[in-house]
Design an enzyme around this catalytic site. Structure first.
Site, mmCIF file in Angstrom:
data_model
loop_
_atom_site.group_PDB
_atom_site.id
_atom_site.type_symbol
_atom_site.label_atom_id
_atom_site.label_comp_id
_atom_site.label_asym_id
_atom_site.label_seq_id
_atom_site.Cartn_x
_atom_site.Cartn_y
_atom_site.Cartn_z
ATOM 1 N N LEU A 22 -10.255 10.416 -0.650
ATOM 2 C CA LEU A 22 -10.392 11.839 -0.954
ATOM 3 C C LEU A 22 -11.862 12.232 -0.805
ATOM 4 O O LEU A 22 -12.749 11.478 -1.222
ATOM 5 C CB LEU A 22 -9.920 12.122 -2.386
ATOM 6 C CG LEU A 22 -8.427 11.920 -2.652
ATOM 7 C CD1 LEU A 22 -8.124 12.128 -4.136
ATOM 8 C CD2 LEU A 22 -7.582 12.866 -1.803
ATOM 9 N N GLU A 29 -8.092 17.077 -11.842
ATOM 10 C CA GLU A 29 -7.144 17.410 -10.763
ATOM 11 C C GLU A 29 -6.204 16.214 -10.511
ATOM 12 O O GLU A 29 -5.011 16.389 -10.298
ATOM 13 C CB GLU A 29 -7.937 17.795 -9.506
ATOM 14 C CG GLU A 29 -7.207 18.725 -8.559
ATOM 15 C CD GLU A 29 -6.121 18.029 -7.743
ATOM 16 O OE1 GLU A 29 -5.070 18.639 -7.505
ATOM 17 O OE2 GLU A 29 -6.344 16.868 -7.344
HETATM 18 N N1 NAP Z 1 -5.856 15.770 -0.782
HETATM 19 C C1 NAP Z 1 -4.609 15.341 -0.945
HETATM 20 O O1 NAP Z 1 -3.802 15.946 -1.642
HETATM 21 C C2 NAP Z 1 -4.174 14.088 -0.232
HETATM 22 C C3 NAP Z 1 -2.878 13.608 -0.376
HETATM 23 C C4 NAP Z 1 -2.508 12.459 0.320
HETATM 24 C C5 NAP Z 1 -3.422 11.823 1.144
HETATM 25 N N2 NAP Z 1 -4.678 12.325 1.246
HETATM 26 C C6 NAP Z 1 -5.648 11.717 2.160
HETATM 27 O O2 NAP Z 1 -5.086 11.753 3.453
HETATM 28 C C7 NAP Z 1 -5.472 10.600 4.195
HETATM 29 C C8 NAP Z 1 -4.243 9.791 4.566
HETATM 30 O O3 NAP Z 1 -3.328 10.638 5.249
HETATM 31 P P1 NAP Z 1 -2.989 10.488 6.805
HETATM 32 O O4 NAP Z 1 -2.453 11.790 7.265
HETATM 33 O O5 NAP Z 1 -4.156 9.908 7.516
HETATM 34 O O6 NAP Z 1 -1.882 9.351 6.807
HETATM 35 P P2 NAP Z 1 -0.440 9.238 6.112
HETATM 36 O O7 NAP Z 1 0.403 10.413 6.452
HETATM 37 O O8 NAP Z 1 -0.592 8.886 4.690
HETATM 38 O O9 NAP Z 1 0.107 7.947 6.845
HETATM 39 C C9 NAP Z 1 0.356 7.975 8.228
HETATM 40 C C10 NAP Z 1 1.233 6.780 8.537
HETATM 41 O O10 NAP Z 1 2.545 6.978 8.008
HETATM 42 C C11 NAP Z 1 3.492 6.347 8.847
HETATM 43 N N3 NAP Z 1 4.405 7.369 9.371
HETATM 44 C C12 NAP Z 1 4.221 8.707 9.449
HETATM 45 N N4 NAP Z 1 5.310 9.307 9.979
HETATM 46 C C13 NAP Z 1 6.208 8.315 10.251
HETATM 47 C C14 NAP Z 1 7.520 8.289 10.779
HETATM 48 N N5 NAP Z 1 8.135 9.421 11.161
HETATM 49 N N6 NAP Z 1 8.133 7.095 10.911
HETATM 50 C C15 NAP Z 1 7.534 5.953 10.529
HETATM 51 N N7 NAP Z 1 6.292 5.907 10.003
HETATM 52 C C16 NAP Z 1 5.641 7.074 9.869
HETATM 53 C C17 NAP Z 1 2.707 5.653 9.943
HETATM 54 O O11 NAP Z 1 2.388 4.383 9.405
HETATM 55 P P3 NAP Z 1 2.124 3.077 10.339
HETATM 56 O O12 NAP Z 1 0.804 3.341 11.007
HETATM 57 O O13 NAP Z 1 2.068 1.948 9.360
HETATM 58 O O14 NAP Z 1 3.272 2.984 11.296
HETATM 59 C C18 NAP Z 1 1.470 6.525 10.019
HETATM 60 O O15 NAP Z 1 0.355 5.879 10.610
HETATM 61 C C19 NAP Z 1 -6.421 9.852 3.262
HETATM 62 O O16 NAP Z 1 -7.750 10.291 3.500
HETATM 63 C C20 NAP Z 1 -5.966 10.278 1.883
HETATM 64 O O17 NAP Z 1 -7.004 10.135 0.922
HETATM 65 C C21 NAP Z 1 -5.070 13.436 0.578
#
Ligand code: NAP
Length: 186
Positions: A22, A29
């Site tokens: 984050l 929060e």
């Molecule tokens: N501010 C907030 O409220 C908040 C909330 C959540 C997260 N975050 C931040 O967001 C970032 C992480 O989010 P992100 O968008 O990079 O990644 P993410 O959505 O958490 O993860 C992406 C991964 O999910 C899997 N995936 C997604 N769709 C899929 C599908 N249809 N079928 C199979 N697997 C699927 C894949 O994993 P594989 O690569 O293993 O195949 C993909 O690489 C971090 O910085 C975290 O701190 C912030």
């Protein structure tokens, strides 16, 4: 029918993450996130939290899995999650839908919370199950590499459990907003 509640915190430039963490430190929060996603009406049920593999990885290991919730993790790979209790790995949304619709499993859970990241939120917002978005609007721009998807066709609603007004932590102002899919009448 299934109902998806999304919960996210986003900056003014729609950022949600940077370097798989984050971009801000907002303890109250985080407590709000925990309270919203943990609380159930029934003592014998838990809520499901659905996240992408990168969001799972972003949780410090000492806090994995998110306690008092059933953690669903989506990844194209089969993850080794044997060591964890209340954690299920899925390789497709269809497998998640099958589990959520399983009659026996339905007795175990109450609400479904979609907790990120980007593509997980996008899928949920576009699905017919999208009910509400609990969005913490952070009143500042942050340098981010991960963003909340654009959304439309929602109306702002109030939820009595959501604190009103502007909050401030570490000099950062934010507000808890609730948006409901306009296709839902209630
Ligand atoms: N501010 C907030 O409220 C908040 C909330 C959540 C997260 N975050 C931040 O967001 C970032 C992480 O989010 P992100 O968008 O990079 O990644 P993410 O959505 O958490 O993860 C992406 C991964 O999910 C899997 N995936 C997604 N769709 C899929 C599908 N249809 N079928 C199979 N697997 C699927 C894949 O994993 P594989 O690569 O293993 O195949 C993909 O690489 C971090 O910085 C975290 O701190 C912030």
């Amino acid at each position: 029918m299934l109902k998806f509640n999304l919960i996210a915190a986003a900056s003014q430039n729609r950022g949600i993450g940077k370097n798989n963490t984050l971009p801000w430190k907002l303890k109250a929060e985080m407590n709000y996130f925990s309270k919203m996603t943990e609380t159930t009406k029934s003592n014998s049920k838990k809520n499901v939290v659905i996240m992408g593999r990168r969001t799972w990885d972003s949780i410090p290991s000492k806090y994995q899995p998110l306690p008092n919730r059933i953690n669903f993790i989506l990844s194209k790979s089969k993850l080794d999650l044997e060591q964890f209790h209340d954690v299920c790995g899925f390789t497709s949304w269809n497998d998640i839908y099958d589990k959520l619709n399983d009659n026996k499993f339905k007795e175990e859970y109450e609400q479904i919370w979609i907790i990120g990241g980007s593509s997980i939120y996008k899928h949920a917002l576009e699905s017919k199950y999208f009910y509400r978005l609990y969005l913490t609007e952070i009143k500042k721009e942050f340098d981010c590499d991960t963003f909340f998807p654009t959304f439309s066709n929602v109306k702002e609603v109030s939820d009595p459990v959501v604190p009103q007004g502007i909050h401030e932590e570490n000099g950062i102002e934010y507000e808890f907003k609730v948006y409901q899919n306009a296709l839902f009448e209630e």
